[in-house]
Scaffold this active site. Structure first.
Site, short mmCIF file in Angstrom:
data_model
loop_
_atom_site.label_atom_id
_atom_site.label_comp_id
_atom_site.label_asym_id
_atom_site.label_seq_id
_atom_site.Cartn_x
_atom_site.Cartn_y
_atom_site.Cartn_z
N GLY A 171 0.98 -1.27 0.11
CA GLY A 171 0.13 -0.16 0.00
C GLY A 171 0.97 1.29 0.10
O GLY A 171 2.04 1.29 -0.30
N GLY A 172 0.39 2.65 0.80
CA GLY A 172 1.30 3.55 0.46
C GLY A 172 2.50 3.14 1.30
O GLY A 172 2.87 4.19 1.21
N GLY A 406 24.54 11.26 -29.67
CA GLY A 406 24.25 11.91 -29.15
C GLY A 406 24.40 11.08 -27.36
O GLY A 406 24.72 11.29 -26.50
N ALA A 407 24.58 9.41 -27.27
CA ALA A 407 25.03 8.52 -26.50
C ALA A 407 26.60 9.52 -25.85
O ALA A 407 27.18 9.24 -24.65
CB ALA A 407 24.85 7.14 -26.82
#
Ligand code: HXC
Length: 519
Positions: A171-172, A406-407
């Site tokens: 859960g949270g 770009g790498a």
């Protein structure tokens, strides 16, 4: 009560508190192969260093008859102690008390040690083993969680925060560990999910086991939620001790310097012949890492996740250093969304805590295709670029082989404020690989050729010409983008020298509320 009786009463109360939810529940915990909160803390901290706080805190809930069921200390054990002599604050949820479920007072105990960790500038380690919000308390438990979350957020980048998951975390409740720097799960007995298998089944119809939904293996391999997977609680706690040894106490300090027993000018001859002649043949980047760091010791983070990039901690001449390295042995070391996020988070941790970063580059580019584009590789790749470009820590880069497109820019290039950028003579720093480049440049001409043999000869010649011109480090070195081309076996010495020269580095980003990194 006479004074002597008061002392005896205190001793009795302490004995009572140490039993948590009672012997039966302790036995049940052991039967599941789990340790109790106090046993875990004892194993984590230096012998005899633990000072417990708030042992007499009890819950204040009067719903569902809970006023008649109270345990000294409630469902969490908190306090401080030392790891290798350095102070840390700890909390360990006690599953023997209401399944470690979070009450209002438990939250207050946890918040108290978190506040102390911030005041003292010391790491905070949380051991999670809990059934979530204390159901009988309702909304006060939720408020308690939020108090913890808020502290996790404000402590981020100020003191290191580590979460061990040694039981349920659902859960949270998962969001406190998720807000911390590192998560460690154990192979058996630990799981994390936002909604459990029963709710999953009722909402989506999917049948899934606890392990397949949120066990250590899926979070280590698939989601990357956990940075470490340990086989046992013992192994897990030892790992946390080791991890802490690479970190400073807080963002104003540096990580402890360890006496180095490995000669700084040690030549690693094997590296001169490690890179295969065939550029498409993989090799293990870890051979390089182990070969150059102090005593070959490397603590890998996120070992099972996005294995095309390696991140972790090592030391150079005794100084803690983060390492980011492409792994040609897995997916050719390509950068994809997961690898970019993994490395970006690691670089940001190092930058927040003054840990220099060494980047070892062998990257053929970003992974092409609709799968990656739809997964948002543009944004994820930008995260890594942002992390490197924003980082003010000392940054040394060594290009081992490929560094394309770009790498190349992303992997701590000179213009992203790389301090010392070296390359091996085997480096290929170019816009793209030779075959791809020739296809773009000569595609039309080649398509018009009818003679297959002539076509092949022409392509081979052009590829060779491209390789001669670009598949080397010297074009980049001629522009000063590479500071030096170094002999592979000498890498350890050159890296140590570089970091030594950077010890007094001072660099500040422009003042602003905060950056807006592409999340
Ligand atoms: C109160 C709880 C509890 C809870 C367990 N216990 N969870 N008491 N509140 N949330 C108690 C049990 O009643 C039992 O008490 C003891 O702890 C041990 O639990 P068992 O069920 O016997 O243990 P086990 O079989 O190992 O199962 C563990 C478990 C299960 C899977 C965690 O207890 C469970 O499903 N609990 C409920 C989980 C849950 O739904 N929590 C709320 C989630 S919502 P006795 O007296 O018999 O020893 C949530 C919101 C957080 O957490 C939001 C934050 C923003």
């Amino acid at each position: 009560m006479k004074n002597q009786e008061k002392v005896a009463d205190l001793i009795e109360k302490r004995v009572q508190a140490k039993l948590g939810g009672g012997e039966k529940r302790i036995a049940s915990q052991h039967k599941k192969g789990k340790l109790t909160a106090r046993e875990r803390i004892d194993m984590l901290l230096d012998d005899g260093s633990f000072e417990e706080l708030d042992m007499f805190v009890t819950h204040r809930c009067t719903n569902f008859g809970l006023e008649n069921e109270k345990y000294l200390g409630d469902g969490v054990v908190t306090g401080h102690g030392t790891i290798d002599g350095r102070i840390v604050f700890v909390f360990a949820q006690d599953f023997t008390v209401f399944g470690g479920s979070l009450s209002e007072t438990m939250a207050q105990k946890i918040c108290k040690v978190m506040d102390m960790a911030m005041k003292m500038g010391a790491p905070i380690i949380g051991i999670n083993d809990s059934g979530g919000a204390r159901i009988q308390e309702g909304v006060t438990s939720l408020a308690g969680y939020a108090e913890i979350f808020q502290r996790n957020i404000l402590a981020s980048g100020v003191v290191p925060q580590i979460s061990a998951i040694f039981g349920p975390c659902a859960g949270g409740a998962v969001y406190s560990p998720a807000l911390t720097d590192f998560i460690l799960m154990t192979a058996d007995n630990s799981y994390m999910f936002v909604t459990g298998p029963k709710v999953v089944k009722s909402v989506t119809g999917e049948d899934i086991t606890v392990e397949d939904l949120g066990g250590a293996d899926v979070h280590a391999r698939k989601s990357g939620v956990t940075h470490f997977k340990a086989e046992s609680e013992e192994e897990g706690t030892m790992l946390i001790r080791k991890l802490i040894s690479y970190m400073p106490q807080n963002n104003l300090e540096e990580a402890p310097l360890v006496k180095c027993t490995d000669p700084i000018d040690r030549l690693e001859d094997s590296l001169n012949s490690l890179i295969p002649d065939n550029p498409n043949q993989p090799y293990d980047m870890k051979d390089i890492i182990h070969g150059i760091v102090d005593n070959g010791e490397f603590l890998e983070v996120h070992r099972h996740y996005a294995r095309n990039i390696i991140v972790g901690f090592a030391r150079f001449n005794g100084a803690s250093t983060g390492i980011v390295a492409n792994q040609p042995n897995y997916l050719a070391g390509v950068l994809d969304s997961d690898a970019s996020r993994k490395a970006a988070r690691f670089v940001r941790f190092c930058d927040a805590f003054n840990i220099p970063v060494l980047t070892l580059v062998d990257v053929p580019g970003f992974l092409p295709g609709s799968g990656q584009e739809y997964a948002g590789i543009i944004i994820h790749g930008a995260k890594l670029m942002f992390a490197y470009g924003e980082a003010t820590i000392p940054k040394v880069t060594v290009t081992i082989r490929k560094s394309y497109g770009g790498a190349h820019d992303v992997m701590s290039c000179k213009q992203l404020r790389g301090d010392f950028n070296y390359a091996w003579p085997t480096a290929e720093i170019a816009v793209m690989g030779a075959s791809g480049a020739i296809e773009v440049l000569e595609g039309k001409k080649v398509a018009a050729m009818t003679d297959e043999a002539e076509k092949k000869k022409y392509i081979d010649e052009k590829v060779e010409e491209y390789k001669e011109k670009f598949a080397n480090p010297y074009q980049a070195a001629a522009f000063g983008y590479i500071d030096d081309v170094i002999e592979p076996r000498n890498t350890r010495f050159r890296v140590i020298r570089a970091f030594e020269a950077l010890q007094t580095k001072k660099l500040q980003n422009p003042p602003r509320k905060h950056s807006n990194m592409p999340l």
